[in-house]
Design an enzyme around this catalytic site. Sequence first.
Site, mmCIF file in Angstrom:
data_model
loop_
_atom_site.group_PDB
_atom_site.id
_atom_site.type_symbol
_atom_site.label_atom_id
_atom_site.label_comp_id
_atom_site.label_asym_id
_atom_site.label_seq_id
_atom_site.Cartn_x
_atom_site.Cartn_y
_atom_site.Cartn_z
ATOM 1 N N ASP A 95 0.857 -1.168 0.000
ATOM 2 C CA ASP A 95 0.000 0.000 0.000
ATOM 3 C C ASP A 95 0.910 1.240 0.000
ATOM 4 O O ASP A 95 2.024 1.193 0.478
ATOM 5 C CB ASP A 95 -0.880 -0.042 1.253
ATOM 6 C CG ASP A 95 -2.051 0.901 1.156
ATOM 7 O OD1 ASP A 95 -2.129 1.651 0.170
ATOM 8 O OD2 ASP A 95 -2.882 0.886 2.074
ATOM 9 N N ASP A 269 -8.186 -6.839 0.416
ATOM 10 C CA ASP A 269 -7.361 -6.945 1.614
ATOM 11 C C ASP A 269 -8.161 -6.355 2.760
ATOM 12 O O ASP A 269 -9.014 -5.492 2.543
ATOM 13 C CB ASP A 269 -6.051 -6.145 1.493
ATOM 14 C CG ASP A 269 -6.267 -4.678 1.821
ATOM 15 O OD1 ASP A 269 -6.830 -3.964 0.966
ATOM 16 O OD2 ASP A 269 -5.935 -4.245 2.932
ATOM 17 N N CYS A 307 -13.337 -27.392 8.855
ATOM 18 C CA CYS A 307 -12.140 -26.618 8.513
ATOM 19 C C CYS A 307 -10.904 -27.518 8.503
ATOM 20 O O CYS A 307 -10.735 -28.380 9.356
ATOM 21 C CB CYS A 307 -11.965 -25.484 9.514
ATOM 22 S SG CYS A 307 -10.499 -24.487 9.225
ATOM 23 N N CYS A 309 -7.760 -26.420 8.862
ATOM 24 C CA CYS A 309 -6.579 -25.737 9.402
ATOM 25 C C CYS A 309 -5.948 -26.498 10.561
ATOM 26 O O CYS A 309 -6.562 -27.379 11.170
ATOM 27 C CB CYS A 309 -6.918 -24.303 9.812
ATOM 28 S SG CYS A 309 -7.576 -24.117 11.466
ATOM 29 N N CYS A 312 -7.995 -26.412 13.843
ATOM 30 C CA CYS A 312 -9.178 -27.279 13.895
ATOM 31 C C CYS A 312 -8.796 -28.761 13.844
ATOM 32 O O CYS A 312 -9.501 -29.600 14.395
ATOM 33 C CB CYS A 312 -10.133 -26.932 12.761
ATOM 34 S SG CYS A 312 -10.857 -25.281 12.956
ATOM 35 N N HIS A 338 -6.796 -20.019 11.999
ATOM 36 C CA HIS A 338 -8.147 -20.456 11.627
ATOM 37 C C HIS A 338 -8.872 -19.390 10.789
ATOM 38 O O HIS A 338 -9.427 -19.701 9.740
ATOM 39 C CB HIS A 338 -8.988 -20.806 12.853
ATOM 40 C CG HIS A 338 -10.414 -21.001 12.459
ATOM 41 N ND1 HIS A 338 -10.851 -22.152 11.830
ATOM 42 C CD2 HIS A 338 -11.474 -20.150 12.472
ATOM 43 C CE1 HIS A 338 -12.118 -22.001 11.505
ATOM 44 N NE2 HIS A 338 -12.519 -20.805 11.875
HETATM 45 ZN ZN ZN Z 1 -9.867 -23.951 11.342
#
Ligand code: ZN
Length: 384
Positions: A95, A269, A307, A309, A312, A338
């Site tokens: 930016d 973003d 999920c 990730c 999780c 997450h």
């Molecule tokens: Zn997750």
Amino acid sequence: MLNGPISFSGRPTGIGRARLGRLETPHGGIDTPQFMPVGTQASVKSVTPADLHDIGAQVILGNTYHLSLRPGAERIARLGGLHRFMAWDGPILTDSGGFQVFSLANLRKVDEDGVTFASHIDGAPHRLTPETAVAIQEQLGSDIAMAFDQLVEPSLSPAAVADAMERTHRWAERSLSAHGRSEQALFGIVQGGVEPELRVRSVAAISELPFDGIAIGGLSVGETKAEMEGTLRVVAEALGEDSRPRYLMGVGSPLDFFVAVEHGIDLFDCVLPTRVARTGQLWTWEGRLNIRNSRFQDDPRPVDAECRCETCRTFSRAYLAHLFRAEELLAYRLATVHNLTYTLDLMRGIRAALADGSFASLRDTVQGRYGNAESRTKRPIRGR
Ligand SMILES: [Zn+2]
């Protein structure tokens, strides 16, 4: 865009003005529509580049204002540039600093040449102009740099908004003239507040310049959701068939993605998913979940059973609830991992839904899970 630092192919999907595309940069490709996690100070707060790769990040954001104040763009250049400094080998967009000067700096004074402001760190005086903002981004070595713009509150008079917009157009030309790094793309920024006529004029002025992409600035600064959607519609119509990538700056809540994608936005973003993660607000396929709620202290289930990730796959809601209560630092990393995974998987879901025609159905599902709560959530000022 042939022979430029980046190439973009965005094809219409038949769903509003939504497009599916691929943006190629010197540090890798980006599937669009795409969300860019914000690494303002050369760090996506609490996570490492390895985490970002696992999360699925294809591009991240850095910031001219923050990095020029600390540690300094010259220092980063001496240390091999921003990619090497932060050990992120994927694409980076920087930016230009216009937004942070608007939202963070004290005692800012805008004149035709640039902006003088006091650092939010130590109050020392600094100055940014289109030329210095471009020079700093060249020193950082980002894949995509932004022109320097002047942002104003949407509540200002139309004359004041028009004044800042006209200056932004003059600064856009100066940003282009100052830019010399051939392997770095430069995007122009459309301003004009929430005034349709101004937005049309700004699109005309910015899109006739040889920028590599077009950003829409001046949103997510306190306007209503209806004003944001109205502005996106006006900008999309004014841009028409322009084939360059389109980046909506500072917008990033689940429902905003659907609205903006339908109006042709390719890149997003926002600090929202990472910032709310650090307060214990987790975004899931079932909706928002506040892990500080006492009912999670005995809950052995993962944050989100759907999920993929690390958080999780590995930990329970009860464990995260404990970490947040104990103010353990790991809480911030696990929550950030997450929320960014959810956000990037949602973008992936949006791309898949654009491809197979199920966009409206996905939008309705997410609306059902996020609609009520979202209407009460004021979008935050972006940038930290
Ligand atoms: Zn997750």
